[in-house]
Write a protein that holds these residues in place. Structure first.
Motif, mmCIF file in Angstrom:
data_model
loop_
_atom_site.group_PDB
_atom_site.id
_atom_site.type_symbol
_atom_site.label_atom_id
_atom_site.label_comp_id
_atom_site.label_asym_id
_atom_site.label_seq_id
_atom_site.Cartn_x
_atom_site.Cartn_y
_atom_site.Cartn_z
ATOM 1 N N LEU A 1 10.747 7.830 -9.642
ATOM 2 C CA LEU A 1 10.042 6.267 -9.870
ATOM 3 C C LEU A 1 9.455 6.734 -8.596
ATOM 4 C CD1 LEU A 1 12.904 4.326 -11.572
ATOM 5 C CD2 LEU A 1 10.381 4.318 -12.014
ATOM 6 N N PRO B 1 6.785 6.496 -5.583
ATOM 7 C CA PRO B 1 5.711 7.351 -5.522
ATOM 8 C C PRO B 1 5.623 8.300 -3.858
ATOM 9 C CG PRO B 1 5.542 4.932 -5.009
ATOM 10 C CD PRO B 1 7.181 5.821 -5.099
ATOM 11 N N VAL C 1 2.677 1.778 -1.755
ATOM 12 C CA VAL C 1 3.049 1.671 -3.997
ATOM 13 C C VAL C 1 4.155 1.531 -3.956
ATOM 14 C CG1 VAL C 1 2.720 2.678 -5.685
ATOM 15 C CG2 VAL C 1 0.873 3.723 -4.077
ATOM 16 N N PRO D 1 7.318 1.962 -6.405
ATOM 17 C CA PRO D 1 7.773 2.721 -7.268
ATOM 18 C C PRO D 1 8.078 2.152 -8.701
ATOM 19 C CG PRO D 1 8.788 1.836 -5.131
ATOM 20 C CD PRO D 1 8.387 0.866 -4.993
ATOM 21 N N CYS E 1 5.907 -0.588 -10.481
ATOM 22 C CA CYS E 1 4.418 -0.662 -11.138
ATOM 23 C C CYS E 1 3.312 0.176 -10.961
ATOM 24 C CB CYS E 1 3.826 -1.929 -10.649
ATOM 25 S SG CYS E 1 3.161 -2.772 -8.788
ATOM 26 N N HIS E 2 4.099 1.368 -9.634
ATOM 27 C CA HIS E 2 2.756 2.576 -9.472
ATOM 28 C C HIS E 2 1.281 2.062 -9.135
ATOM 29 C CE1 HIS E 2 5.348 5.362 -10.589
ATOM 30 N NE2 HIS E 2 5.899 4.763 -11.631
ATOM 31 N N GLN E 3 1.639 1.135 -8.344
ATOM 32 C CA GLN E 3 0.097 -0.157 -7.313
ATOM 33 C C GLN E 3 0.469 -0.510 -6.095
ATOM 34 O OE1 GLN E 3 -2.488 0.042 -9.665
ATOM 35 N NE2 GLN E 3 -1.611 0.385 -11.167
#
Length: 356
Positions: free
Chosen positions: A293, A295, A300, A302, A304-306
């Motif tokens: 999870l 990144p 970023v 962990p 939504c990875h945005q």
């Protein structure tokens, strides 16, 4: 003559004079009660400011009123203050050499009122003076008055003189206690001398008279309206004072314990006893499946990875997520999405960056 003789009892030959330890202990009793009560009022005021805040703001005035009622009750009933009666002592007028008034006979009016004022008013004024000195010292540090102003010169002179005045006051009490220890004085405190009384131990006759009075000698019934009202008011005030004194007698050791517990000298010990255990070190994430999870970029989330929006940390693990992502996850799973530590919604900590 028979009535006067009924109120008198022969003084013991040499055992009526209390030791300096008894005298000092009864002085320190009320000094320990006030800080403990003040802490209890502070806890109440912080728990419900709307209801109990006035007790904290007016604590000195409320305390002096209760103290006045308490000391008046004991002086009128037992010829002693609350703390003196607690240590089985009583007050007698100066000049009573071979004969003593019983504890139930009451002090002469002059000595009674002087004792009451010195017991209640002097500690109140001394406390107010100490608070004034403390506030003036803060004002001296942060004052906007120019150094040459007459007001600043005045309170700087007052602050410079106060330590010497306080030293003289405390030295007066110390010298009086030393004279009492050496047998050169009849009083351990200058306040007793100013009141025109001295302390002696209660005798067996005093104890019997007090028990008889407390067991309830019935007063004569009055039929007119005004004396009835006055009697009812006196009884109500006496009942309040008696309830207060009884509750204070039962809780006095508890209050002394609270005063010791919250004293500054014991804070380090208390912190070591009540400190939460050190949390375990974080799991080695490279060995856990949940490490996938994480990144590579620290900005970023962990989940939504945005790029994170409204960065929010979990106090249980220290990892940072988007607020919306971690709120939904914790509400559903009650654990940290990275470490698996048990987590509740109250463990979410909003982070504020300079950019936001």
């Amino acid at each position: 003559m028979a009535e006067v003789g009924a109120h008198l009892t022969a003084a013991p030959a040499g055992g009526d004079r209390p030791s300096v330890f008894e005298a000092v202990a009864q002085d320190s009793l009320m000094a320990a009660v006030k800080p403990a009560l003040q802490h209890l009022v502070k806890v109440l005021a912080e728990s419900n400011p709307a209801r109990y805040g006035f007790l904290w703001r007016w604590f000195d005035e409320v305390y002096v009123l209760l103290d006045l009622l308490l000391q008046q009750h004991y002086l009128a009933t037992c010829n002693a203050s609350f703390s003196e009666n607690f240590y089985s002592l009583k007050r007698i007028p100066m000049g009573e050499g071979t004969q003593q008034l019983l504890a139930t006979a009451g002090l002469p009016k002059r000595q009674h009122w002087k004792s009451l004022l010195l017991l209640v008013l002097v500690p109140y004024l001394k406390g107010k003076l100490e608070k004034l000195v403390s506030s003036l010292r803060e004002e001296d540090e942060y004052s906007i008055h120019p150094p040459s102003s007459s007001w600043k010169r005045f309170y700087r002179a007052f602050l410079a003189a106060y330590p010497f005045v306080n030293m003289t006051w405390e030295g007066w009490f110390l010298i009086q206690q030393l004279c009492y220890i050496l047998g050169k004085a009849q009083h351990h405190s200058p306040m007793l001398r100013l009141a025109g009384v001295r302390l002696v131990r209660l005798t067996a006759e005093d104890i019997q008279a007090l028990e008889k009075k407390l067991s309830g000698a019935t007063s004569s019934q009055t039929h007119s309206f005004t004396p009835r009202v006055q009697s009812a008011v006196r009884k109500a005030l006496g009942a309040v004072a008696f309830s207060l004194s009884t509750g204070l007698s039962v809780s006095v050791f508890f209050l002394q314990f609270l005063d010791w517990w919250y004293s500054s000298e014991n804070q380090e010990t208390i912190k070591s006893l009540t400190a939460l255990p050190t949390p375990p070190p974080p799991v080695h994430l490279e060995q856990e499946p949940s490490s996938a999870l994480l990144p590579r970029l620290k900005t970023v989330c962990p989940l939504c990875h945005q790029v994170r929006v409204n960065a929010t940390a979990l106090s249980t693990s220290g990892f940072v997520f988007c607020y919306r992502c971690v709120y939904t996850y914790v509400k559903t799973h009650q654990r940290c999405p990275v470490t698996g530590y048990a987590t509740e919604l109250q463990h979410l900590v909003k982070l504020y960056s300079p950019e936001s």
